[in-house]
Design a protein around this motif. Structure first.
Motif, PDB file in Angstrom:
ATOM      1  N   VAL A   1       9.279 100.547-111.378  1.00 60.78           N
ATOM      2  CA  VAL A   1       8.084 101.277-110.956  1.00 60.78           C
ATOM      3  C   VAL A   1       8.422 102.757-110.845  1.00 60.78           C
ATOM      4  CG1 VAL A   1       6.435 101.612-109.076  1.00 60.78           C
ATOM      5  CG2 VAL A   1       7.153  99.300-109.698  1.00 60.78           C
ATOM      6  N   VAL A   2       7.513 103.600-111.285  1.00 60.32           N
ATOM      7  CA  VAL A   2       7.653 105.048-111.135  1.00 60.32           C
ATOM      8  C   VAL A   2       6.565 105.556-110.196  1.00 60.32           C
ATOM      9  CG1 VAL A   2       7.256 107.244-112.340  1.00 60.32           C
ATOM     10  CG2 VAL A   2       8.839 105.579-113.289  1.00 60.32           C
ATOM     11  N   TYR A   3       6.962 106.469-109.299  1.00 62.51           N
ATOM     12  CA  TYR A   3       6.015 107.115-108.390  1.00 62.51           C
ATOM     13  C   TYR A   3       6.082 108.619-108.635  1.00 62.51           C
ATOM     14  CZ  TYR A   3       3.551 108.330-104.062  1.00 62.51           C
ATOM     15  OH  TYR A   3       2.639 108.812-103.150  1.00 62.51           O
ATOM     16  N   ILE A   4       4.934 109.220-108.899  1.00 64.52           N
ATOM     17  CA  ILE A   4       4.843 110.669-109.077  1.00 64.52           C
ATOM     18  C   ILE A   4       3.975 111.229-107.968  1.00 64.52           C
ATOM     19  CG2 ILE A   4       4.174 112.549-110.617  1.00 64.52           C
ATOM     20  CD1 ILE A   4       4.280 110.534-112.932  1.00 64.52           C
ATOM     21  N   THR A   5       4.452 112.240-107.290  1.00 72.05           N
ATOM     22  CA  THR A   5       3.618 112.920-106.303  1.00 72.05           C
ATOM     23  C   THR A   5       3.255 114.299-106.835  1.00 72.05           C
ATOM     24  OG1 THR A   5       3.444 113.651-103.994  1.00 72.05           O
ATOM     25  CG2 THR A   5       5.622 113.815-105.009  1.00 72.05           C
ATOM     26  N   VAL A   6       1.969 114.596-106.822  1.00 75.06           N
ATOM     27  CA  VAL A   6       1.458 115.880-107.311  1.00 75.06           C
ATOM     28  C   VAL A   6       0.796 116.578-106.130  1.00 75.06           C
ATOM     29  CG1 VAL A   6       0.077 117.046-109.060  1.00 75.06           C
ATOM     30  CG2 VAL A   6       1.007 114.771-109.533  1.00 75.06           C
ATOM     31  N   GLY A   7       1.535 117.483-105.534  1.00 80.46           N
ATOM     32  CA  GLY A   7       1.030 118.224-104.393  1.00 80.46           C
ATOM     33  C   GLY A   7       1.408 119.684-104.539  1.00 80.46           C
ATOM     34  N   THR A   8       1.948 120.269-103.492  1.00 82.01           N
ATOM     35  CA  THR A   8       2.423 121.650-103.572  1.00 82.01           C
ATOM     36  C   THR A   8       3.418 121.787-104.713  1.00 82.01           C
ATOM     37  OG1 THR A   8       2.106 121.903-101.199  1.00 82.01           O
ATOM     38  CG2 THR A   8       3.499 123.527-102.300  1.00 82.01           C
ATOM     39  N   GLY A   9       4.312 120.804-104.824  1.00 85.90           N
ATOM     40  CA  GLY A   9       5.216 120.680-105.963  1.00 85.90           C
ATOM     41  C   GLY A   9       4.944 119.358-106.655  1.00 85.90           C
ATOM     42  N   ILE A  10       5.827 118.995-107.577  1.00 83.33           N
ATOM     43  CA  ILE A  10       5.735 117.703-108.248  1.00 83.33           C
ATOM     44  C   ILE A  10       7.105 117.026-108.165  1.00 83.33           C
ATOM     45  CG2 ILE A  10       5.395 116.491-110.444  1.00 83.33           C
ATOM     46  CD1 ILE A  10       3.346 118.541-111.205  1.00 83.33           C
ATOM     47  N   GLY A  11       7.099 115.791-107.685  1.00 90.05           N
ATOM     48  CA  GLY A  11       8.330 115.018-107.613  1.00 90.05           C
ATOM     49  C   GLY A  11       8.144 113.659-108.248  1.00 90.05           C
ATOM     50  N   MET A  12       9.252 113.037-108.617  1.00 94.11           N
ATOM     51  CA  MET A  12       9.203 111.703-109.194  1.00 94.11           C
ATOM     52  C   MET A  12      10.308 110.858-108.601  1.00 94.11           C
ATOM     53  SD  MET A  12      10.512 109.283-111.449  1.00 94.11           S
ATOM     54  CE  MET A  12      11.534 110.036-112.719  1.00 94.11           C
ATOM     55  N   GLY A  13       9.946 109.636-108.229  1.00101.55           N
ATOM     56  CA  GLY A  13      10.919 108.653-107.795  1.00101.55           C
ATOM     57  C   GLY A  13      10.755 107.398-108.622  1.00101.55           C
ATOM     58  N   ALA A  14      11.790 106.586-108.680  1.00100.04           N
ATOM     59  CA  ALA A  14      11.714 105.363-109.473  1.00100.04           C
ATOM     60  C   ALA A  14      12.517 104.262-108.810  1.00100.04           C
ATOM     61  CB  ALA A  14      12.232 105.595-110.890  1.00100.04           C
ATOM     62  N   VAL A  15      12.000 103.062-108.904  1.00104.24           N
ATOM     63  CA  VAL A  15      12.736 101.863-108.531  1.00104.24           C
ATOM     64  C   VAL A  15      13.003 101.094-109.816  1.00104.24           C
ATOM     65  CG1 VAL A  15      12.641  99.658-107.307  1.00104.24           C
ATOM     66  CG2 VAL A  15      11.783 101.736-106.210  1.00104.24           C
ATOM     67  N   VAL A  16      14.274 100.852-110.093  1.00100.98           N
ATOM     68  CA  VAL A  16      14.695 100.150-111.305  1.00100.98           C
ATOM     69  C   VAL A  16      15.524  98.944-110.892  1.00100.98           C
ATOM     70  CG1 VAL A  16      15.964 100.317-113.476  1.00100.98           C
ATOM     71  CG2 VAL A  16      14.690 102.299-112.626  1.00100.98           C
ATOM     72  N   HIS A  17      15.126  97.765-111.329  1.00104.95           N
ATOM     73  CA  HIS A  17      15.792  96.524-110.922  1.00104.95           C
ATOM     74  C   HIS A  17      15.873  96.417-109.399  1.00104.95           C
ATOM     75  CE1 HIS A  17      16.592  96.029-115.098  1.00104.95           C
ATOM     76  NE2 HIS A  17      17.523  96.954-115.160  1.00104.95           N
ATOM     77  N   GLY A  18      14.814  96.854-108.748  1.00106.88           N
ATOM     78  CA  GLY A  18      14.736  96.691-107.304  1.00106.88           C
ATOM     79  C   GLY A  18      15.493  97.706-106.492  1.00106.88           C
ATOM     80  N   ARG A  19      16.037  98.767-107.120  1.00105.09           N
ATOM     81  CA  ARG A  19      16.790  99.776-106.376  1.00105.09           C
ATOM     82  C   ARG A  19      16.321 101.180-106.769  1.00105.09           C
ATOM     83  NH1 ARG A  19      20.563  97.958-103.401  1.00105.09           N
ATOM     84  NH2 ARG A  19      21.442 100.036-103.111  1.00105.09           N
ATOM     85  N   PRO A  20      16.311 102.119-105.828  1.00103.22           N
ATOM     86  CA  PRO A  20      15.962 103.500-106.178  1.00103.22           C
ATOM     87  C   PRO A  20      16.922 104.052-107.222  1.00103.22           C
ATOM     88  CG  PRO A  20      15.978 103.210-103.793  1.00103.22           C
ATOM     89  CD  PRO A  20      16.582 101.969-104.383  1.00103.22           C
ATOM     90  N   LEU A  21      16.390 104.790-108.158  1.00 99.38           N
ATOM     91  CA  LEU A  21      17.187 105.305-109.264  1.00 99.38           C
ATOM     92  C   LEU A  21      18.008 106.514-108.828  1.00 99.38           C
ATOM     93  CD1 LEU A  21      17.882 105.241-112.289  1.00 99.38           C
ATOM     94  CD2 LEU A  21      15.889 106.700-112.685  1.00 99.38           C
TER      95      LEU A  21
END
Length: 297
Positions: free
Chosen positions: A126-146
């Motif tokens: 799963v990928v999570y993108i936050t678009v606010g003051t800045g832009i960040g991306m987080g990901a969970v791959v095989h059940g663990r944060p990347l």
């Protein structure tokens, strides 16, 4: 039932919470992000007042050092936020509370929260993108944060920039017209002269959707997530997600042919504004389990 502590450490506020074993948030307190000398002790006091947590997780703005073998593990490192560069956030909490402390980025935390309890439940990547003051991306791959060389910094990916359509030079102090420099809330404010929520020009939002669709397509081809979740203040704009979905489908050009329906692939956070703090609960749980494993004979 154990109680877990959680902190979503943002650039403007720290959301501190206590949660139960199921991830249900029981109580929260918002602390302004002023200086480390004020904000971190205030977080400590929150956890000392109520039922003692067995561990605390911190999902922090960054960049941060996630290498547990590093002398600066748990630090916010080269952030441009005044007064916060090279700030140790883990050690003060661990020493004051005497419990394990988990640590990751705020967007990895949000991705983890959505993967465990929200829009990413039952999925592997799963990928999570936050678009606010800045832009960040987080990901969970095989059940663990990347993690890797560092944590994901997809907000700074370079994307096509048509200067004829958009002559704005970009707002990123490092790269100018990277994704964050073109599509963040700060970029929209500088380009249009007013906050994103006050921009009503349809062409402006079509341009925003173009940049976000390019970013999602790049992430689709590189990480192959089963779902992409877009949160943050700018992403709350009505109809923006539909514009991004439509443009993403056009840009994909039918490749790969097994893309799911866009309204299932590109979604909003199911946990709303609690994605990050819920993910921090999972960081606390993992820190406790890691400590237990280290002490097993």
């Amino acid at each position: 039932m154990p109680i877990y502590g959680a902190v979503e450490a943002g650039g403007t506020k720290w959301v501190c919470a206590l949660a139960d074993e199921t991830g249900q948030v029981l109580t929260t307190e918002v602390i302004a992000t002023t200086t480390p000398a004020e904000t971190i002790p205030a977080a400590v006091r929150f956890f000392q007042r109520g039922e003692a947590p067995v561990a605390v997780g911190v999902a922090s703005f960054g960049p941060v050092d996630l290498n547990r073998g590093s002398a600066t593990y748990g630090y916010i490192t080269t952030t441009p936020k005044p007064g916060w560069a090279n700030t140790d956030t883990v050690t003060p909490l661990r020493e004051a509370l005497g419990i394990p402390v988990g640590f990751d980025t705020d967007v990895n935390g949000a991705a983890l929260g959505e993967w465990r309890y929200g829009a990413g439940q039952g999925l592997d990547t799963v990928v999570y993108i936050t678009v606010g003051t800045g832009i960040g991306m987080g990901a969970v791959v095989h059940g663990r944060p990347l993690h890797g060389l560092t944590h994901p910094e997809a907000g700074h990916m370079r994307i096509p920039h048509d200067l004829g359509r958009d002559p704005f030079a970009g707002s990123c102090p490092f790269h100018g017209d990277c994704l964050e420099g073109l599509a963040s809330g700060s970029a929209m404010r500088k380009r249009w002269g007013r906050p994103a929520e006050q921009v009503d020009d349809a062409a402006a939002w079509e341009l925003e959707a173009e940049y976000l669709a390019l970013a999602v397509l790049n992430l689709t081809y590189t990480l192959s997530p089963q779902r992409v979740i877009i949160g943050g203040g700018v992403a709350k704009r009505p109809s923006l997600l539909d514009l991004v979905r439509a443009r993403l489908l056009d840009l994909a050009g039918g490749y790969p042919g097994d893309l799911p329906a866009m309204d299932e692939y590109l979604v909003t956070p199911a946990l709303g504004d609690l994605s990050g703090v819920t993910g921090a609960v999972e960081l606390a749980r993992e820190a406790l389990e890691r400590t237990k494993r280290a002490h097993r004979p």
